[in-house]
Motif scaffolding. Structure first.
Motif, PDB file in Angstrom:
ATOM      1  N   GLN A  49       0.770  -1.648   0.288  1.00 47.73           N
ATOM      2  CA  GLN A  49       0.066  -0.474   0.490  1.00 47.73           C
ATOM      3  C   GLN A  49       0.254   1.502  -0.243  1.00 47.73           C
ATOM      4  O   GLN A  49       1.708   0.983   0.235  1.00 47.73           O
ATOM      5  CB  GLN A  49      -0.873  -0.127   0.771  1.00 47.73           C
ATOM      6  N   LYS A  50       0.410   2.450  -0.483  1.00 49.97           N
ATOM      7  CA  LYS A  50       0.842   3.344  -0.353  1.00 49.97           C
ATOM      8  C   LYS A  50       0.114   4.464  -0.093  1.00 49.97           C
ATOM      9  O   LYS A  50      -0.500   5.276  -0.760  1.00 49.97           O
ATOM     10  CB  LYS A  50       1.657   3.480  -1.487  1.00 49.97           C
ATOM     11  N   ILE A  51      -0.649   4.487   1.364  1.00 49.82           N
ATOM     12  CA  ILE A  51      -1.110   5.925   1.928  1.00 49.82           C
ATOM     13  C   ILE A  51      -0.038   6.877   1.926  1.00 49.82           C
ATOM     14  O   ILE A  51       0.866   6.499   3.017  1.00 49.82           O
ATOM     15  CB  ILE A  51      -1.924   4.496   2.684  1.00 49.82           C
ATOM     16  N   ASP A  55      -6.311  10.219  -0.905  1.00 50.45           N
ATOM     17  CA  ASP A  55      -6.745  10.169  -2.251  1.00 50.45           C
ATOM     18  C   ASP A  55      -7.299   8.591  -2.298  1.00 50.45           C
ATOM     19  O   ASP A  55      -8.238   8.796  -2.062  1.00 50.45           O
ATOM     20  CB  ASP A  55      -5.175   9.158  -1.644  1.00 50.45           C
ATOM     21  N   SER A  56      -7.258   8.846  -4.019  1.00 54.29           N
ATOM     22  CA  SER A  56      -8.248   7.626  -4.275  1.00 54.29           C
ATOM     23  C   SER A  56      -7.979   7.837  -5.440  1.00 54.29           C
ATOM     24  O   SER A  56      -7.020   8.068  -6.215  1.00 54.29           O
ATOM     25  CB  SER A  56      -9.862   8.250  -4.187  1.00 54.29           C
ATOM     26  N   VAL A 109     -10.693   2.757  -4.434  1.00 53.65           N
ATOM     27  CA  VAL A 109     -10.465   2.553  -3.323  1.00 53.65           C
ATOM     28  C   VAL A 109     -10.423   4.469  -3.227  1.00 53.65           C
ATOM     29  O   VAL A 109     -10.021   5.060  -4.096  1.00 53.65           O
ATOM     30  CB  VAL A 109      -8.849   1.801  -2.696  1.00 53.65           C
ATOM     31  N   ASP A 126      -8.145   6.325   0.243  1.00 50.70           N
ATOM     32  CA  ASP A 126      -7.529   6.427   1.035  1.00 50.70           C
ATOM     33  C   ASP A 126      -7.910   7.450   2.183  1.00 50.70           C
ATOM     34  O   ASP A 126      -8.328   8.691   1.718  1.00 50.70           O
ATOM     35  CB  ASP A 126      -6.081   6.838   0.645  1.00 50.70           C
ATOM     36  N   SER A 163      -5.073  -0.839   6.322  1.00 49.28           N
ATOM     37  CA  SER A 163      -3.879  -0.285   6.871  1.00 49.28           C
ATOM     38  C   SER A 163      -2.398   0.211   5.770  1.00 49.28           C
ATOM     39  O   SER A 163      -2.735  -0.508   4.787  1.00 49.28           O
ATOM     40  CB  SER A 163      -3.193  -0.938   8.065  1.00 49.28           C
ATOM     41  N   SER A 164      -2.128   1.391   6.810  1.00 47.76           N
ATOM     42  CA  SER A 164      -0.592   1.799   5.541  1.00 47.76           C
ATOM     43  C   SER A 164       0.099   0.861   5.259  1.00 47.76           C
ATOM     44  O   SER A 164       1.033   0.695   4.789  1.00 47.76           O
ATOM     45  CB  SER A 164      -0.279   2.953   6.258  1.00 47.76           C
ATOM     46  N   PRO A 207      -5.608   6.084   9.708  1.00 48.97           N
ATOM     47  CA  PRO A 207      -5.842   6.375   8.600  1.00 48.97           C
ATOM     48  C   PRO A 207      -5.580   4.818   7.531  1.00 48.97           C
ATOM     49  O   PRO A 207      -5.557   4.188   8.462  1.00 48.97           O
ATOM     50  CB  PRO A 207      -3.680   6.190   7.735  1.00 48.97           C
ATOM     51  N   VAL A 208      -6.714   5.258   6.281  1.00 47.40           N
ATOM     52  CA  VAL A 208      -7.141   3.259   6.016  1.00 47.40           C
ATOM     53  C   VAL A 208      -8.247   3.197   4.672  1.00 47.40           C
ATOM     54  O   VAL A 208      -8.319   4.455   4.485  1.00 47.40           O
ATOM     55  CB  VAL A 208      -7.915   3.406   7.178  1.00 47.40           C
ATOM     56  N   ARG A 209      -7.419   2.506   3.841  1.00 49.81           N
ATOM     57  CA  ARG A 209      -7.724   2.168   3.110  1.00 49.81           C
ATOM     58  C   ARG A 209      -9.148   2.104   2.876  1.00 49.81           C
ATOM     59  O   ARG A 209      -9.060   0.210   2.966  1.00 49.81           O
ATOM     60  CB  ARG A 209      -6.126   1.567   1.946  1.00 49.81           C
TER      61      ARG A 209
END
Ligand code: GTP
Ligand code: MG
Length: 378
Positions: free
Chosen positions: A118-120, A268-269, A278, A280, A308-309, A322-324
């Motif tokens: 992931q890149k949150i 972000d999305s 998705v 974020d 999660s990140s 922070p969550v996706r």
């Protein structure tokens, strides 16, 4: 409607008491404090100033029971982690510090969801039994252009100053910017203290004096802005920095209701292979859970998964996490507000309402322009 305290009003709007205090001051009120009583009509004006439509505020209040928030219920809210952004002069070590922090605790490792990294734009670091969320802002230029959204996502700004270079033009710019956002608390990190020719104590002293020239008063120099020496290479000072951030969080009285339906802001999305749409999100209030129906701006979705990140599946996400969100039917914009609603049909109704509000706003803007044009022609 009855008068409420500044603190109650702040909680009802998911704002901080000091944001409401400064808003009331701007509106001409004097002697404002967190226990200052606000009359209902003034409360409505404040809500409007914050861009919350009174009607929407009421809807959310009744949903969340927030109109009943009192001093006692404030105390029953749970402390939440601080959300921290890093800013500073070019090359002073922002990215290196964030990268070092990102990998400083085991949270990032672990089982990756379906092998997808992931890149949150945010990550959290666990400290004892609490945590600190770092918001990975691309720098203060970007902060300026999306000022509203980012300032609402952040509680504390770590101002990075390189020990060997000291206060520079962009350092001063960051402090100037912070003056516009009284809700953001600064913490100075003096970085690169591992450099062979740097004497930590002297560097901290020199930088504190330089800041003094710009009327920024650090701890030990007549003020309260914490100043912490660190090295992103040796990790010296990391514990101090994290503890300082948690202490600031306490001072800022960051709290949230963990039992309420979730609210948040979009970071972000994207459309991601294997995941679909998705978003974020940084949760700002309540708990987000799988199967929740979320409205984000004028898009919606049903939570199919929370990631999660660190790429782990989450059972739920609480405030400042922070969550996706996997399962969006459309892509919301950065800064869009996220709320949980009862059903997909309600989601569509809320969106229709929001679109209508946007159109009304747009018409009002055009009418205003036309009006001022006519006036200037007279
Ligand atoms: P911009 O994004 O370009 O504004 O720079 P930045 O503030 O993100 O700085 P960056 O992290 O890229 O660091 C700049 C240089 O300083 C790099 O060469 C880093 O390796 C070095 N550096 C950063 N932090 C430290 C540190 O704590 N110690 C030492 N010795 N070098 C550091
Ligand atoms: Mg950088």
């Amino acid at each position: 409607a009855v008068a409420v305290t500044v603190r109650e009003l702040a909680v009802a709007m998911s704002k901080k008491a000091r944001e409401v205090v400064s808003m009331l001051r701007q509106m001409g009120e004097s002697n404002v404090s967190p226990s200052f009583m606000v009359e209902p009509d003034i409360a409505q004006m404040v809500a409007k100033e914050f861009g919350l439509r009174t009607k929407l505020l009421k809807l959310r209040d009744s949903e969340l029971g927030r109109t009943r928030v009192t001093e006692e219920t404030f105390d029953s809210l749970e402390p939440r982690p601080p959300v921290v952004s890093v800013m500073g002069h070019v090359d002073h070590g922002k990215t290196t510090l964030l990268d070092a922090l990102r990998t400083s605790k085991a949270k990032v490792a672990g089982t990756e969801a379906a092998g997808i990294t992931q890149k949150i734009g945010a990550f959290s670091v666990e400290v004892k039994d609490s945590s600190v969320t770092f918001f990975d802002t691309p720098g203060h230029a970007a902060f300026k252009s999306m000022r509203h959204a980012t300032s609402r996502l952040t509680d504390i700004v770590v101002v990075v100053i390189a020990a060997d270079d000291g206060v520079k033009s962009q350092t001063v710019e960051v402090f100037d910017l912070l003056k516009e956002f009284p809700n953001l608390a600064p913490v100075v990190a003096v970085t690169k203290i591992d450099q062979y020719d740097v004497d930590t104590e002297k560097a901290v002293d020199r930088i504190s004096r330089q800041l003094l020239e710009h009327s920024i008063l650090t701890e030990g120099y007549g003020g309260e802005v914490p100043i912490v020496p660190v090295s992103a290479v040796t990790r010296e000072g990391f514990d101090d920095l994290l503890e300082t951030l948690l202490l600031q969080a306490e001072v800022l009285e960051l709290r949230a209701d963990n039992k309420a339906a979730a609210e948040g802001l979009v970071v972000d999305s994207a459309i991601v292979k294997g995941q679909g749409g998705v978003a974020d999100v940084l949760v700002t209030w309540g708990k987000l859970k799988p199967k929740d129906v979320v409205v984000a701006g004028t898009e919606y979705g049903k939570v199919r998964g929370l990631i999660s990140s660190g790429g782990k599946r989450m059972k739920e996400a609480g405030a400042a996490e922070p969550v996706r969100i996997v399962g969006m039917k459309g892509l919301p914009k950065m800064g869009d507000e996220v709320v949980v609603v009862a059903s997909e049909s309600e989601a569509r109704a809320v969106i229709a309402q929001r679109i209508k509000q946007q159109e009304v706003k747009e018409l009002e803007k055009q009418a205003e322009k036309l009006g001022s044009k006519r006036l200037s022609e007279q």
